[in-house]
Structure formats: structure tokens, C-alpha cells
Design an enzyme around this catalytic site. Structure first.
Site, PDB file in Angstrom:
ATOM      1  N   ASP A 191      19.419 -17.307  12.037  1.00  0.00           N
ATOM      2  CA  ASP A 191      20.357 -18.110  11.240  1.00  0.00           C
ATOM      3  C   ASP A 191      20.513 -19.520  11.802  1.00  0.00           C
ATOM      4  OD1 ASP A 191      21.648 -17.259  13.547  1.00  0.00           O
ATOM      5  OD2 ASP A 191      23.092 -15.996  12.506  1.00  0.00           O
ATOM      6  N   HIS A 201      29.596  -7.898  12.246  1.00  0.00           N
ATOM      7  CA  HIS A 201      28.574  -8.698  11.552  1.00  0.00           C
ATOM      8  C   HIS A 201      27.283  -8.770  12.364  1.00  0.00           C
ATOM      9  CE1 HIS A 201      29.903 -12.879  13.291  1.00  0.00           C
ATOM     10  NE2 HIS A 201      29.023 -12.309  14.060  1.00  0.00           N
ATOM     11  N   ASN A 260      33.635  -8.091  14.158  1.00  0.00           N
ATOM     12  CA  ASN A 260      33.865  -7.418  12.876  1.00  0.00           C
ATOM     13  C   ASN A 260      32.616  -6.660  12.425  1.00  0.00           C
ATOM     14  OD1 ASN A 260      32.168  -9.483  12.166  1.00  0.00           O
ATOM     15  ND2 ASN A 260      33.561 -10.485  10.739  1.00  0.00           N
ATOM     16  N   GLU A 304      28.443 -10.892   6.836  1.00  0.00           N
ATOM     17  CA  GLU A 304      29.836 -10.552   7.109  1.00  0.00           C
ATOM     18  C   GLU A 304      30.255  -9.295   6.337  1.00  0.00           C
ATOM     19  OE1 GLU A 304      31.421 -12.011   9.356  1.00  0.00           O
ATOM     20  OE2 GLU A 304      30.726 -14.073   9.547  1.00  0.00           O
TER      21      GLU A 304
HETATM   22  P1  PGA Z   1      28.218 -13.283  20.788  1.00  0.00           P
HETATM   23  O1  PGA Z   1      28.025 -13.235  19.221  1.00  0.00           O
HETATM   24  O2  PGA Z   1      26.944 -12.769  21.390  1.00  0.00           O
HETATM   25  O3  PGA Z   1      28.461 -14.713  21.090  1.00  0.00           O
HETATM   26  O4  PGA Z   1      29.386 -12.394  21.093  1.00  0.00           O
HETATM   27  C1  PGA Z   1      27.419 -12.158  18.629  1.00  0.00           C
HETATM   28  C2  PGA Z   1      27.427 -12.357  17.139  1.00  0.00           C
HETATM   29  O5  PGA Z   1      28.421 -12.882  16.604  1.00  0.00           O
HETATM   30  O6  PGA Z   1      26.452 -11.978  16.501  1.00  0.00           O
END
Ligand code: PGA
Length: 250
Positions: A67, A138, A136, A143
Site C-alpha cells: 500500500d 486490518h 482492528n 479495514e
Molecule cells: P504496525 O502496523 O506494524 O505499525 O503495528 C501494522 C498494521 O497496521 O498493519
């Protein structure tokens, strides 16, 4: 599904790097799906160390990232292209033309997404997709509630994701509100999936994703339907899953 429990973040990162390294050694021209965020930083650092020690070469590897923020230039310090350059690409022998990150400045985001789907197809599909997971549930910027059938698309970030990503920006207002992201369908089409998760604050998300029902409300739960998923996590992140009696490998 294989679940590996590591003592801490460092050993989790080493184990994840080992799986990626094995993939590269087994198929030197493999297509790696790569992820950004805080969690994979240690994994990339370990890969860079092994490259510098001469144990690993990325000379033939192709990569596609999950992304990119809409509106950020590749030179913006919080863009995911910048993240990949500074955490991995600038330190290994991967060919620049073989690294692919969505263009956050694309004038026509829909066309950029369509071209990215074609690119993945033209590369022959993703051999190993690295993933982190949000609080959450995701994965990439997919999402809760998003359709499992989506390919690369334009997304509007949820408040929770904006909150979580504010730590990387000067202020909450600076966090882009939209992004381009591979969809669940692209991720599920990868031949193998490697998820890295660290920390007590992710324990609930891990429990829901891997021991709860498959539901759009927890996007990562779809991984239960994939034939080749490896979850590498530290003890803290696995604590609730282990409490629930799900067997893990040491
Ligand atoms: P993080 O993010 O590794 O910074 O916790 C993971 C994500 O949101 O996919």
C-alpha cells in the site's frame, strides 16, 4: 496454519527473516509481497545483516508493496516508498526497477490500482506475502467491513488507523486520509503468507483473527481460509490465543 511463538520482538524478527530468506534461497527470482509499519522493521534489519554478511542475495528478487498513502510523494519521509528504501532497498542488492510501490501521486488513482493488479499478474503472482496487522484486525489498508473480493483500490482510512499512524507524523492532521491498497483478494492469491505481530496490545486482534469466526469485521480472519499461512509472533501478542487453548509451536 503454523503459529510460531517467539520470546520477544528480536527473536520474532529473526524467525520471520529466516522464512523470507529461505524463500529467496529456494527461488532467487521470487516475488516478495512486502509490508510497512513498525512491526517488520526488525525483520528487514535482520535481512540486511544477512545480506551484508554475504549469506543472501536479492539480485533477482522482484517485490510489490501492499500500500501507499494517497498524496505523499515517494520522497516524503512518511511515504511507504521512502520507508522501503530506508529500511531495506537502499541496503541490499535488489534492482531498483524490480521494486514496486503504488504511486501516491498518481493523477488517476483508479488507473494506478488497475495497473498494479496487472503488474502483480504479469510478475506471475506473489510467492510470499509479508503482513502486519492493525489493532482492528486490518491487513494492509483493508479495514473492518471491507469486501473480501476487492483487488487494489482506493481506501479511506478509519479513525482508529489514523490514530495509530499519527505517531509517525508531526500531528494527526498530517496523516493522509486516503491510501491505495492491495485488496484482500490480492493478498489471498499469494502462494504463501507470513504475518508478523508483536506486543500485548495486539493480543485481542490475534485472538479474534485466528480463533474467532471469519468475518469482514476482522479482515485478518480471512487468512483462516488460506492454505499456507505462517504467523510469527512474540509471547505477548499470542497471550490471549494461548489462553484460549490454541496450540502454538515454540
Ligand atoms: P504496525 O502496523 O506494524 O505499525 O503495528 C501494522 C498494521 O497496521 O498493519
Amino acid at each position: 496454519m503454523r503459529i510460531y511463538q517467539s520470546e520477544d520482538y528480536k527473536s520474532m524478527s529473526r524467525r520471520a527473516a529466516n522464512i523470507i530468506s529461505a524463500q529467496v534461497i529456494y527461488k532467487p527470482d521470487c516475488v516478495l509481497g512486502l509490508a510497512t509499519g513498525g512491526t517488520p522493521v526488525g525483520t528487514y534489519k535482520q535481512l540486511v545483516d544477512w545480506y551484508k554478511e554475504g549469506d543472501l542475495s536479492f539480485a533477482e528478487v522482484r517485490s510489490v508493496n501492499l500500500d501507499e498513502y494517497l498524496g505523499l510523494s515517494p520522497h516524503h519521509e512518511q511515504s511507504y516508498r521512502y520507508f522501503m528504501q530506508s529500511n531495506l532497498f537502499d541496503h541490499i542488492d535488489i534492482k531498483p526497477e524490480n521494486t514496486h510501490v503504488l504511486n501516491g501521486l498518481a493523477k488517476d488513482p483508479q488507473a494506478e490500482c488497475a495497473a498494479y493488479n496487472k503488474l502483480i499478474q504479469d510478475l506471475g503472482g506473489i510467492d510470499l506475502q509479508l503482513l502486519g496487522m492493525g489493532h482492528n484486525g486490518h491487513i494492509a489498508f483493508n479495514e473492518p467491513g471491507d469486501d473480501f473480493g476487492l483487488e487494489t483500490h482506493l481506501v479511506t482510512l478509519t479513525d482508529r488507523t489514523i490514530d495509530a499512524n499519527t505517531r509517525f507524523f508531526d500531528s494527526r492532521d498530517d496523516v493522509p486520509r486516503q491510501a491505495l491498497s492491495m485488496g484482500i483478494k490480492n493478498i489471498m492469491n499469494a502462494r504463501r503468507i507470513l504475518m508478523v505481530v508483536s506486543g500485548e496490545d495486539k493480543a485481542e486482534a490475534v485472538l479474534k483473527a485466528f480463533a474467532g469466526p471469519v468475518t469482514k469485521e476482522v479482515p485478518a480472519s480471512v487468512l483462516q481460509l488460506h492454505p499456507d499461512v505462517t504467523l510469527v509472533a512474540d509471547k505477548a501478542a499470542l497471550s490471549k490465543l494461548v489462553e484460549a487453548g490454541v496450540p502454538v509451536c515454540g
